[in-house]
Write an enzyme that holds these catalytic residues in place. Structure first.
Site, PDB file in Angstrom:
ATOM      1  N   GLU A 175     -33.053 -48.562 -37.718  1.00 22.92           N
ATOM      2  CA  GLU A 175     -32.329 -48.885 -38.947  1.00 22.92           C
ATOM      3  C   GLU A 175     -33.217 -48.865 -40.193  1.00 22.92           C
ATOM      4  OE1 GLU A 175     -30.057 -52.466 -38.491  1.00 22.92           O
ATOM      5  OE2 GLU A 175     -28.939 -51.707 -36.781  1.00 22.92           O
ATOM      6  N   GLU A 374     -27.165 -49.794 -30.303  1.00 22.80           N
ATOM      7  CA  GLU A 374     -26.789 -51.206 -30.493  1.00 22.80           C
ATOM      8  C   GLU A 374     -25.308 -51.298 -30.814  1.00 22.80           C
ATOM      9  OE1 GLU A 374     -28.928 -53.538 -33.402  1.00 22.80           O
ATOM     10  OE2 GLU A 374     -30.854 -52.725 -32.736  1.00 22.80           O
TER      11      GLU A 374
HETATM   12  C1  FCB Z   1     -29.100 -54.940 -36.180  1.00 23.35           C
HETATM   13  C2  FCB Z   1     -30.555 -55.096 -35.804  1.00 23.35           C
HETATM   14  C3  FCB Z   1     -30.786 -55.990 -34.612  1.00 23.35           C
HETATM   15  C4  FCB Z   1     -29.868 -57.175 -34.610  1.00 23.35           C
HETATM   16  C5  FCB Z   1     -28.439 -56.750 -34.809  1.00 23.35           C
HETATM   17  C6  FCB Z   1     -27.436 -57.877 -34.750  1.00 23.35           C
HETATM   18  O1  FCB Z   1     -28.998 -54.609 -37.535  1.00 23.35           O
HETATM   19  O2  FCB Z   1     -31.125 -53.847 -35.519  1.00 23.35           O
HETATM   20  O3  FCB Z   1     -32.144 -56.344 -34.598  1.00 23.35           O
HETATM   21  O4  FCB Z   1     -30.283 -58.104 -35.520  1.00 23.35           O
HETATM   22  O5  FCB Z   1     -28.309 -56.082 -36.033  1.00 23.35           O
END
Ligand code: FCB
Length: 487
Positions: A175, A374
């Site tokens: 990110e 994620e």
């Molecule tokens: C993302 C992050 C991760 C976590 C999630 C909830 O933006 O990459 O580390 O905090 O959100």
């Protein structure tokens, strides 16, 4: 909040053969042990110790104590039965000041973790940077300066040189949006800066660092390995059809998605940038040849996505465009009221998976295969009287988002895997420990691990989907390396 649930009588449709099931974590959020074995301070140590920076006043000093309890955590992964585990390496454990020789004790930790994962039949998926820049590099400019990109490529070369014989899948950055814009423009994340030009320079240098690192790792590649990057991408729908809200949606898309997607996968700087940052016109940080460097072909794209955006036109905090931070883009959010919200306040709409994948396919024909690196939900989890966490809402979230992802694949998207965020409850950055995303509950007083109902659901779902997948060759190297046994 209560999401509609499905029962075991409605199993998920079958995902393609070889689809990878996993979970994800990040170093600073779980490891603790911040001053052990020669680790240097990172920007998150500094930031979390700054009064007022973290909502709850907490830090990652101890976190889940994974640095000491990593074997127990690999046992949990074994029990879960997924084929892969995504974790990050803390740069300040490898190079405490961000430059110079390898700290053998730090590398030894990750080497042992990788060996243990391989022994458990779990493919290690390694992220080189999940936000913990060595503080010493921030002190000389951080991501605002190009030299940090060169330092990153050197660090990547060292980690890859040590673990490339056993880790088959590498992501450079997690990110970069959050690093560049939440870190250097909005100031809600480390290093807590609120800048215009500096944040745009940071976004560019992160991309340059990515290109330099992938090229350097490929140069010393010894076997079949995959290289990629993880972006947080946002499904965006204007809150209504007005010209103003459609323009706000374009600005938001430029700010979150295109700023990284266009240089990485379309050989151009984002088309919308003049609209997003009208006053910030200095692009001296871009050098000739950078687009070629940034656009190095990738083996995969990691996508993190959690919730939809419904932008509306909003006020700018700073009326003078030349003095705005890069996060001040005049956009608010107005999600439909019927959408439930998570503990983070994020609206829940499972269809984002299908919509986002369709958009990527339509607009980026050169996109490599995608892994969802994620996706997950924070719930108000508590251990009930029977000793278990009954996190039915998380199960419903998972079920819904996986059905939508399956639909995306049916529609033609090349998605190869899914990593739930997160294996463990952990330090949720500026929100502290109150926000729990884990399949495993952490009691922060005792550090006891308790798998939640969602852990059992995910385990059973993976079993039902073909058991264990290890699609990438991850054979353990015959020869152990010098730092393997150190510390
Ligand atoms: C993302 C992050 C991760 C976590 C999630 C909830 O933006 O990459 O580390 O905090 O959100």
């Amino acid at each position: 909040m209560t999401l509609p649930t499905r029962t075991a009588s409605e199993p998920l449709p079958a995902f393609p053969a070889g689809f990878v099931w996993g979970t994800a974590t990040a170093a600073y959020q779980i490891e603790g042990a911040v001053s052990e074995d020669g680790r240097g301070p990172s920007i998150w140590d500094t930031f979390s110790h700054t009064p007022g920076a973290i909502e709850t006043g907490e830090t990652g000093d101890v976190a889940c104590d994974h640095y000491h309890r990593w074997k127990e955590d690999v046992d949990l992964l074994r029990e879960l039965g997924g084929g892969a585990y995504r974790f990050s390496v803390a740069w300040p454990r490898i190079q405490p000041t961000g430059r110079g020789a390898v700290n053998a004790a730090g590398m030894g930790f990750y080497s042992r973790l990788v060996d243990e994962l391989l022994d458990a039949g779990i493919t290690p998926v390694l992220t080189l940077y999940h936000w913990d820049l060595p503080q010493a590099l921030e002190d000389v400019g951080g991501w605002r300066v190009r030299d940090t990109a060169k330092r990153f490529a050197e660090y990547a070369t060292l980690v890859h040189g040590a673990l490339g014989d056993r880790v088959p899948m590498w992501t450079t950055f997690n990110e970069p949006f959050c690093t560049a814009f939440i870190g250097y423009a909005e100031g809600r994340h480390a290093p807590g800066a609120k800048e215009g030009h500096g944040a745009l320079a940071a976004a560019h240098h992160l991309l340059v660092a990515h290109g330099l690192a992938v090229t350097a790792m490929r140069d010393q590649q010894r076997r079949d390995e995959r290289f990629g990057i993880t972006l947080n991408l946002q499904d965006i729908t204007p809150a209504d059809d007005s010209t103003e809200d459609r323009a706000a949606a374009r600005r938001l898309d430029g700010f979150i998605n295109r700023v990284f997607l266009d240089p990485l996968f379309a050989h151009r700087y984002p088309q919308a940038e003049a609209e997003v940052w009208p006053g910030l016109t200095d692009r001296a940080f871009r050098l000739d040849g950078d687009l070629g460097l940034i656009g190095v072909p990738l083996d995969f794209l990691g996508v993190n996505t959690y919730f939809p955006s419904y932008p509306v036109a909003g006020e700018h905090a700073q009326p003078d465009p030349t003095r705005r931070t890069a996060g001040d883009i005049g956009v608010g959010e107005a999600p439909p009221e019927h959408l439930p919200r998570t503990e983070m306040g994020w609206p829940v709409e499972a269809d984002i998976m299908r919509r986002l994948m369709a958009r990527l396919r339509a607009e980026y024909p050169e996109l490599p295969p995608v892994y969802i690196t994620e996706n997950g939900m924070a719930c108000p989890d508590e251990i009930a009287a029977d000793g278990v966490v009954h996190d039915q809402d998380r199960i419903a979230y998972l079920d819904g988002h996986l059905r939508s992802l399956h639909q995306a694949i049916e529609d033609g998207a090349d998605v190869r895997g899914y990593f739930y965020w997160s294996l463990l409850d952990n330090f949720e950055w500026a929100r502290g420990y109150a926000k729990r995303f884990g399949l495993v509950h952490i009691d922060y007083a005792t550090l006891a691990r308790t798998p939640k109902d969602s852990f059992a659901w995910y385990r059973d779902m993976i079993r039902a989907q073909r058991g264990r997948d290890t699609p990438l060759s991850a054979a353990k190297a015959a020869s152990s390396r010098s730092w393997t046994s150190s510390s």
